[in-house]
Design an enzyme around this catalytic site. Structure first.
Site, short mmCIF file in Angstrom:
data_model
loop_
_atom_site.label_atom_id
_atom_site.label_comp_id
_atom_site.label_asym_id
_atom_site.label_seq_id
_atom_site.Cartn_x
_atom_site.Cartn_y
_atom_site.Cartn_z
N ALA A 34 -34.44 -14.96 -0.09
CA ALA A 34 -35.23 -16.12 0.47
C ALA A 34 -36.23 -16.70 -0.12
O ALA A 34 -36.07 -18.02 -0.14
CB ALA A 34 -35.58 -15.60 1.88
N TYR A 35 -37.13 -16.07 -1.04
CA TYR A 35 -38.10 -16.67 -1.91
C TYR A 35 -37.59 -17.52 -2.83
O TYR A 35 -37.89 -18.51 -3.11
CB TYR A 35 -38.94 -15.43 -2.20
N SER A 36 -36.63 -16.85 -3.44
CA SER A 36 -36.35 -17.39 -4.71
C SER A 36 -35.37 -18.75 -4.16
O SER A 36 -35.48 -19.90 -4.95
CB SER A 36 -35.18 -16.55 -5.38
N SER A 92 -36.24 -20.52 -1.81
CA SER A 92 -37.46 -21.77 -1.45
C SER A 92 -37.79 -22.23 -2.74
O SER A 92 -37.94 -23.40 -2.73
CB SER A 92 -38.42 -21.02 -0.69
N LYS A 93 -37.69 -21.47 -3.74
CA LYS A 93 -38.33 -22.04 -5.02
C LYS A 93 -37.29 -22.88 -5.96
O LYS A 93 -37.55 -23.80 -6.55
CB LYS A 93 -38.81 -20.97 -6.04
#
Ligand code: NAP
Length: 249
Positions: free
Chosen positions: A156-158, A160-161
């Site tokens: 999920a973090y990746s 977003s980036k």
């Protein structure tokens, strides 16, 4: 160009300026002579401390609370730069958050909150930067080397980036003719709250051992890259993602 224009200090807006990479970037840009607007979400004391460090060293800075996903608050962040310092030359968008979980176990409320800050926040700040940045200026966003490393739990973090990287490429082209550069810095593991919180010593040591340079990045490592991209010396770098990570693969 008038003498005043050539000698006036350049102005930087730094989101996430209260802690970690953003805080170090505030100090680094102030040392280069920028007047700095320090954006923060909630840690007023830390943001004010960043301002105090700059002013104690003879520089100019002011702190403004602004949730990067809130368009009115971000407009006020840039409005403060215009009122206090006369305009904006550099925007460093370091504000961000990280929520880690395997995709099968994702808490969708956490995912939404992170994407609101990391994706919507980047668009809100970039939109204002695109409208405001003066000629010779730079917009610097933050991705992560995890976009390439694909570590488990970083989905999920990746993602977003990944959105930040895609936006960076498009904005660089949309600003054709403006003499404004748009880049993203993608750090590897860097010793800040965002990276260290919730990790045990073993996990931190294992990640620190991964790059050939065999250590964690420091906020200062990353602030140097930002300062270069913001400087006239870095102005030929445009539409790039700079993976500043000690060579981790
Ligand atoms: N550290 C790493 O290993 C690493 C690696 C790759 C990429 N990055 C990226 O680098 C950037 C900086 O990270 P960091 O490690 O310096 O993080 P950090 O130490 O956790 O600091 C985060 C900063 O973002 C601000 N912030 C968080 N949510 C916000 C919001 N909604 N609106 C405005 N400000 C907000 C915080 O303000 P408050 O203090 O007021 O809460 C704080 O100043 C982030 O985009 C991160 O994703 C970091």
């Amino acid at each position: 160009m008038s003498t005043q224009e050539t000698t006036a200090p350049r102005v930087a807006v730094v989101t996430g300026g209260s802690r970690g990479i953003g805080r170090e970037t505030v100090a680094r840009l102030a040392a280069d002579g920028y007047a700095v607007v320090v954006g923060y979400a909630g840690n007023r004391d830390l943001a004010e401390a960043a301002v105090k460090d700059v002013t104690a060293a003879g520089g100019r800075a002011v702190a403004v609370r602004a949730d990067v996903a809130d368009e009115a608050q971000v407009a006020e962040l840039f409005g403060t730069a215009a009122r206090e310092f006369g305009g904006v030359d550099v925007v460093v968008h370091a504000a961000g958050r990280m929520y880690l979980a395997p995709i099968a176990e994702l808490d969708l409320a956490e995912l939404d909150a992170m994407h609101r800050t990391n994706i919507r926040g980047t668009f809100v700040v970039a939109r204002q930067a695109a409208r405001t940045l003066r000629r010779g200026g730079s917009f610097i966003a933050f991705s992560t080397s995890v976009v390439g490393l694909a570590f488990p739990a970083y989905g999920a973090y990746s993602a977003s980036k990944g959105a930040v990287e895609a936006m960076t490429m498009v904005l660089a082209r949309e600003l054709r003719g403006r003499d404004v550069t748009v880049n993203a810095v993608a750090p590897g593991p860097t010793a800040t709250d965002l990276f260290l919180d919730g990790k045990d010593e073993q996990t931190v040591a294992a990640l620190a051992a991964q790059p050939p340079l065999e250590r964690l990045g420091t906020p200062a490592d990353i602030a140097e890259v930002v300062a270069f991209l913001a400087s006239p010396a870095g102005h030929w770098v445009n539409g790039q993602v700079v993976r500043a990570n000690g060579g981790i693969v």
